[in-house]
Design an enzyme around this catalytic site. Structure first.
Site, mmCIF file in Angstrom:
data_model
loop_
_atom_site.group_PDB
_atom_site.id
_atom_site.type_symbol
_atom_site.label_atom_id
_atom_site.label_comp_id
_atom_site.label_asym_id
_atom_site.label_seq_id
_atom_site.Cartn_x
_atom_site.Cartn_y
_atom_site.Cartn_z
ATOM 1 N N ILE A 1 33.990 44.056 17.245
ATOM 2 C CA ILE A 1 34.964 44.183 16.153
ATOM 3 C C ILE A 1 34.652 45.415 15.302
ATOM 4 O O ILE A 1 35.568 46.153 14.899
ATOM 5 C CB ILE A 1 34.954 42.895 15.294
ATOM 6 C CG1 ILE A 1 35.448 41.693 16.124
ATOM 7 C CG2 ILE A 1 35.824 43.067 14.045
ATOM 8 C CD1 ILE A 1 35.232 40.334 15.466
ATOM 9 N N LYS B 1 28.122 32.059 6.931
ATOM 10 C CA LYS B 1 29.445 32.674 6.756
ATOM 11 C C LYS B 1 30.167 32.066 5.560
ATOM 12 O O LYS B 1 30.854 32.765 4.804
ATOM 13 C CB LYS B 1 30.279 32.502 8.026
ATOM 14 C CG LYS B 1 29.776 33.304 9.230
ATOM 15 C CD LYS B 1 29.798 34.796 8.985
ATOM 16 C CE LYS B 1 29.720 35.593 10.280
ATOM 17 N NZ LYS B 1 29.655 37.046 10.036
ATOM 18 N N TYR C 1 25.074 29.422 11.435
ATOM 19 C CA TYR C 1 26.104 30.477 11.389
ATOM 20 C C TYR C 1 27.221 30.100 10.408
ATOM 21 O O TYR C 1 27.619 30.906 9.550
ATOM 22 C CB TYR C 1 26.648 30.649 12.803
ATOM 23 C CG TYR C 1 27.728 31.685 12.996
ATOM 24 C CD1 TYR C 1 27.421 33.032 13.072
ATOM 25 C CD2 TYR C 1 29.063 31.305 13.161
ATOM 26 C CE1 TYR C 1 28.415 33.988 13.290
ATOM 27 C CE2 TYR C 1 30.055 32.244 13.382
ATOM 28 C CZ TYR C 1 29.728 33.580 13.442
ATOM 29 O OH TYR C 1 30.712 34.516 13.661
HETATM 30 N N1 LIG Z 1 33.574 37.387 18.395
HETATM 31 C C1 LIG Z 1 33.994 36.331 17.744
HETATM 32 O O1 LIG Z 1 34.525 35.377 18.337
HETATM 33 C C2 LIG Z 1 33.872 36.258 16.247
HETATM 34 C C3 LIG Z 1 34.569 35.245 15.579
HETATM 35 C C4 LIG Z 1 34.488 35.162 14.203
HETATM 36 C C5 LIG Z 1 33.703 36.060 13.495
HETATM 37 N N2 LIG Z 1 33.019 37.018 14.161
HETATM 38 C C6 LIG Z 1 32.203 37.935 13.353
HETATM 39 O O2 LIG Z 1 32.654 39.249 13.541
HETATM 40 C C7 LIG Z 1 31.554 40.153 13.373
HETATM 41 C C8 LIG Z 1 31.475 41.054 14.588
HETATM 42 O O3 LIG Z 1 31.299 40.223 15.726
HETATM 43 P P1 LIG Z 1 31.457 40.728 17.229
HETATM 44 O O4 LIG Z 1 32.142 39.656 17.944
HETATM 45 O O5 LIG Z 1 31.974 42.108 17.254
HETATM 46 O O6 LIG Z 1 29.904 40.684 17.639
HETATM 47 P P2 LIG Z 1 29.032 41.593 18.570
HETATM 48 O O7 LIG Z 1 29.848 42.276 19.609
HETATM 49 O O8 LIG Z 1 27.913 40.700 18.975
HETATM 50 O O9 LIG Z 1 28.490 42.720 17.551
HETATM 51 C C9 LIG Z 1 27.668 42.362 16.492
HETATM 52 C C10 LIG Z 1 27.368 43.591 15.656
HETATM 53 O O10 LIG Z 1 26.453 43.222 14.604
HETATM 54 C C11 LIG Z 1 25.319 44.082 14.687
HETATM 55 N N3 LIG Z 1 24.105 43.445 14.207
HETATM 56 C C12 LIG Z 1 23.547 42.300 14.617
HETATM 57 N N4 LIG Z 1 22.405 42.067 13.950
HETATM 58 C C13 LIG Z 1 22.219 43.118 13.101
HETATM 59 C C14 LIG Z 1 21.222 43.472 12.172
HETATM 60 N N5 LIG Z 1 20.120 42.737 11.985
HETATM 61 N N6 LIG Z 1 21.390 44.620 11.461
HETATM 62 C C15 LIG Z 1 22.455 45.404 11.662
HETATM 63 N N7 LIG Z 1 23.428 45.129 12.543
HETATM 64 C C16 LIG Z 1 23.311 43.993 13.258
HETATM 65 C C17 LIG Z 1 25.209 44.415 16.173
HETATM 66 O O11 LIG Z 1 24.353 45.486 16.402
HETATM 67 P P3 LIG Z 1 23.538 45.579 17.820
HETATM 68 O O12 LIG Z 1 24.523 46.080 18.841
HETATM 69 O O13 LIG Z 1 22.436 46.500 17.536
HETATM 70 O O14 LIG Z 1 23.069 44.189 18.138
HETATM 71 C C18 LIG Z 1 26.678 44.694 16.467
HETATM 72 O O15 LIG Z 1 27.064 45.941 15.971
HETATM 73 C C19 LIG Z 1 30.320 39.291 13.162
HETATM 74 O O16 LIG Z 1 30.038 39.188 11.790
HETATM 75 C C20 LIG Z 1 30.738 37.956 13.728
HETATM 76 O O17 LIG Z 1 30.015 36.886 13.146
HETATM 77 C C21 LIG Z 1 33.091 37.156 15.517
#
Ligand SMILES: NC(=O)c1ccc[n+]([C@@H]2O[C@H](COP(=O)([O-])OP(=O)(O)OC[C@H]3O[C@@H](n4cnc5c(N)ncnc54)[C@H](OP(=O)(O)O)[C@@H]3O)[C@@H](O)[C@H]2O)c1
Length: 233
Positions: A14, A145, A141
């Site tokens: 995202i 959140k 989680y």
């Molecule tokens: N995918 C879903 O279904 C979903 C649904 C609801 C909400 N969300 C939320 O949307 C956001 C993005 O999710 P996504 O699905 O795009 O997840 P993702 O593909 O797993 O990406 C997660 C991102 O967070 C970064 N991150 C993780 N731990 C970190 C830390 N300690 N310091 C700095 N950066 C860190 C990761 O960096 P690295 O690449 O270095 O790990 C990556 O850029 C998150 O907050 C997630 O909780 C996602």
């Protein structure tokens, strides 16, 4: 007018889509990563692990030196450490709280003074529909959140008079690495709960983030991007 935008966690999923969205809007965009770099053309990459409290000030200073103090900040970084509560190691709970809550606190506290001084600023926190709906196996989680919403409302009340807005975007299941780790059955179970009958694409969340970041009279709000899921929060 172009804005200085900072996207935390911009290297994939995202966050990458959000960074691309702001670049397309013509903004000056910086994005954080933890060593991978950021692949979106035109995005200034800054290394930041939110666990490293001492690094936050330097990361924000690097962005400020490159493109001016951030006027729009998107806290997108997040992670999961799923497990049923009875068997959840405290470390897995602590890690989620550390990144999600303390990471947000650290960055927001650091960027607010310049926003307040300029009497303009917009912060977007990426939460999750599971904050309100709950999610079995994700007590850590969902709790972390949910706390973002109370945080955002409080900052909205503290900083509204100084021209700073803060909002929360709460997606349902999105087609990223976070969902890719699930089994086909788990993935289908998520889709079954969505009236639109599919996962969101990262771009569909990103366009809402960009919209609410640029709005002028929305603050302290949580915007669901759930395809109709988790209705009746
Ligand atoms: N995918 C879903 O279904 C979903 C649904 C609801 C909400 N969300 C939320 O949307 C956001 C993005 O999710 P996504 O699905 O795009 O997840 P993702 O593909 O797993 O990406 C997660 C991102 O967070 C970064 N991150 C993780 N731990 C970190 C830390 N300690 N310091 C700095 N950066 C860190 C990761 O960096 P690295 O690449 O270095 O790990 C990556 O850029 C998150 O907050 C997630 O909780 C996602």
């Amino acid at each position: 007018m172009t804005r200085s935008v900072l996207v935390v966690g911009a290297n994939r999923g995202i966050g990458e889509a959000v960074a691309r969205e702001f670049v397309r809007a013509g903004d000056r965009v910086a994005g954080t990563h933890r060593g991978s770099g950021v692949a979106v053309d035109g995005v200034f990459g800054v290394k930041l692990d939110l666990v490293d409290a001492g690094r936050v000030a330097d990361a924000v200073a690097e962005v400020t030196a490159h493109q001016g103090a951030p006027e729009v900040v998107v806290l997108n970084a997040g992670l999961t450490r799923d497990g049923l509560l009875a068997r959840m190691p405290e470390e897995h709970y602590r890690e989620i709280i550390e990144v999600t809550q303390l990471g947000t606190f650290r960055v927001v506290q650091r960027v607010l003074p310049a926003m307040a001084k300029a009497r303009t600023g917009s912060i977007v926190l990426v939460s999750s529909a599971s904050a309100r709906a709950g999610s079995p196996g994700q007590a850590n989680y969902a709790a972390a959140k949910a706390a973002l919403e109370g945080f955002a409302r409080s900052v909205a009340l503290e900083y509204g008079r100084r021209g700073v807005r803060i909002n929360v975007v709460a997606p349902g299941p999105v087609d990223t690495d976070m969902v890719a780790v699930l089994t086909d059955e788990q993935r289908q179970a998520l889709i079954d709960q969505v009236p639109l009958g599919r996962l969101a694409r990262p771009e569909e969340v990103a366009e809402v983030v960009r919209w609410v970041a640029g709005s002028t009279y929305v603050t302290g709000a949580t915007i669901p991007v759930t395809g109709g899921g988790a209705l009746g929060w």
